[in-house]
Design a protein around this motif. Sequence first.
Motif, short mmCIF file in Angstrom:
data_model
loop_
_atom_site.label_atom_id
_atom_site.label_comp_id
_atom_site.label_asym_id
_atom_site.label_seq_id
_atom_site.Cartn_x
_atom_site.Cartn_y
_atom_site.Cartn_z
N LEU A 14 51.92 39.80 39.22
CA LEU A 14 50.28 40.16 39.54
C LEU A 14 49.56 39.02 38.49
CD1 LEU A 14 48.05 41.18 41.00
CD2 LEU A 14 47.96 43.02 39.41
N ALA A 15 50.03 39.14 37.11
CA ALA A 15 49.42 38.25 36.04
C ALA A 15 49.49 36.76 36.55
CB ALA A 15 49.96 38.70 34.90
N SER A 16 50.74 36.46 37.25
CA SER A 16 50.90 35.03 37.77
C SER A 16 49.87 34.67 38.84
CB SER A 16 52.29 34.82 38.05
OG SER A 16 52.56 33.61 38.63
N LYS A 17 49.88 35.61 39.50
CA LYS A 17 48.93 35.37 40.75
C LYS A 17 47.38 35.13 40.18
CE LYS A 17 51.38 37.62 44.49
NZ LYS A 17 52.09 38.75 44.58
N MET A 18 47.03 35.98 39.35
CA MET A 18 45.73 35.90 38.58
C MET A 18 45.50 34.49 37.87
SD MET A 18 44.53 38.61 39.86
CE MET A 18 42.95 38.50 39.11
N HIS A 19 46.55 34.26 37.38
CA HIS A 19 46.59 32.78 36.58
C HIS A 19 46.26 31.73 37.55
CE1 HIS A 19 48.30 29.19 34.89
NE2 HIS A 19 47.57 29.57 33.92
N SER A 20 47.03 31.94 38.73
CA SER A 20 46.67 30.91 39.83
C SER A 20 45.34 30.92 40.52
CB SER A 20 47.68 31.12 41.23
OG SER A 20 49.20 31.12 40.55
N ILE A 21 44.47 32.04 40.50
CA ILE A 21 43.28 32.16 41.04
C ILE A 21 42.44 31.37 39.87
CG2 ILE A 21 41.33 33.63 41.24
CD1 ILE A 21 43.38 35.78 42.39
N ALA A 22 42.70 31.61 38.53
CA ALA A 22 41.91 30.95 37.47
C ALA A 22 41.87 29.47 37.55
CB ALA A 22 42.34 31.71 36.09
N TYR A 65 38.75 31.40 47.71
CA TYR A 65 38.48 32.56 46.82
C TYR A 65 38.65 33.99 47.31
CZ TYR A 65 35.92 28.78 44.29
OH TYR A 65 35.57 27.72 43.70
N LEU A 66 38.05 34.05 48.42
CA LEU A 66 38.28 35.56 49.16
C LEU A 66 39.64 35.69 49.36
CD1 LEU A 66 36.95 37.96 49.85
CD2 LEU A 66 36.56 37.03 52.03
N ALA A 67 40.38 34.89 49.83
CA ALA A 67 41.73 34.81 50.18
C ALA A 67 42.84 35.19 48.90
CB ALA A 67 42.35 33.65 50.97
N ALA A 68 42.41 34.49 48.09
CA ALA A 68 43.39 34.73 46.72
C ALA A 68 42.82 36.09 46.10
CB ALA A 68 42.94 33.87 45.75
N ALA A 69 41.76 36.36 46.25
CA ALA A 69 41.20 37.81 45.68
C ALA A 69 41.88 38.98 46.50
CB ALA A 69 39.74 38.12 45.53
N LEU A 70 41.89 38.93 47.77
CA LEU A 70 42.29 39.77 48.80
C LEU A 70 43.90 39.86 48.63
CD1 LEU A 70 40.38 39.17 52.02
CD2 LEU A 70 40.13 41.34 50.47
N GLN A 71 44.60 38.81 48.57
CA GLN A 71 46.19 38.65 47.90
C GLN A 71 46.31 39.58 46.77
OE1 GLN A 71 47.86 34.85 47.20
NE2 GLN A 71 49.80 35.68 47.80
N ALA A 72 45.52 39.15 45.90
CA ALA A 72 45.71 39.80 44.18
C ALA A 72 45.64 41.54 44.59
CB ALA A 72 44.83 39.23 43.32
N GLN A 73 44.47 41.79 45.60
CA GLN A 73 44.05 43.24 45.58
C GLN A 73 45.30 43.76 46.37
OE1 GLN A 73 41.14 44.06 48.48
NE2 GLN A 73 40.72 46.25 47.74
N HIS A 74 45.77 43.16 47.38
CA HIS A 74 46.96 43.83 47.84
C HIS A 74 48.24 44.07 46.90
CE1 HIS A 74 50.64 43.64 50.69
NE2 HIS A 74 49.91 44.22 51.37
N SER A 75 48.41 42.95 46.20
CA SER A 75 49.55 43.02 45.38
C SER A 75 49.30 44.27 44.41
CB SER A 75 49.80 41.67 44.65
OG SER A 75 50.73 41.81 43.66
N LEU A 76 48.23 44.29 43.79
CA LEU A 76 47.73 45.35 42.92
C LEU A 76 48.04 46.77 43.51
CD1 LEU A 76 46.79 46.59 40.21
CD2 LEU A 76 44.32 46.33 41.32
N GLN A 109 39.77 23.52 43.22
CA GLN A 109 40.74 23.10 44.42
C GLN A 109 40.59 23.69 45.44
OE1 GLN A 109 44.56 24.08 42.60
NE2 GLN A 109 44.68 22.54 41.09
N ALA A 110 39.62 24.59 45.58
CA ALA A 110 39.49 25.60 46.63
C ALA A 110 38.57 25.07 47.73
CB ALA A 110 38.68 26.82 46.14
N VAL A 111 39.15 25.50 49.05
CA VAL A 111 38.35 25.00 50.28
C VAL A 111 37.66 26.29 50.67
CG1 VAL A 111 39.92 23.03 50.87
CG2 VAL A 111 40.31 25.19 51.67
N ALA A 112 36.93 26.20 51.63
CA ALA A 112 36.21 27.66 52.10
C ALA A 112 36.96 28.80 52.33
CB ALA A 112 35.48 27.22 53.51
N GLY A 113 36.83 29.62 51.88
CA GLY A 113 37.66 30.96 51.99
C GLY A 113 38.61 31.23 51.09
#
Length: 134
Positions: free
Chosen positions: A37-45, A58-69, A52-56
């Motif tokens: 999970l920490a690695s996923k959060m680092h990737s978001i940061a 940020y939300l996709a990354a946050a939802l993936q981290a939430q799911h992992s959590l 580097q993000a395109v539309a959507g």
Amino acid sequence: MSNQAITDGVNVGQLPTGDFTDSDVVRIEFGQQAASLASKMHSIAVMLCEDQAVAGDYLAAALQAQHSLEFNLIRSAVVAERVRGTSWKEIGRQLLLTAAEAKQQWDRHVTDWQRTSPAHSCYRKNPGGGTPNP
């Protein structure tokens, strides 16, 4: 040696028989989930910092981290607590559930871990020897 070095790359199925308790194995697995999970959060940061993000994204990354959590880290924590002998009442209190609700929601994950974990080999130490509190 850092804690990361201890759990990174450990395959609990290949741990030497007799050297690890149920608690040891479940703590290693919980640590691996936390590190993932920490690695996923680092990737978001990194994505945010480097724009580097395109539309959507940020939300996709946050939802993936939430799911992992929710489905990996919390599941591992509940299993670790049960292996340590923590009651369903206490687990429910932490999750804002009754003991019965906590058991209903999470007991199958504990049972799955017990069925598949190498820690439940007859060759593993189990110094507590008992089952967790109800």
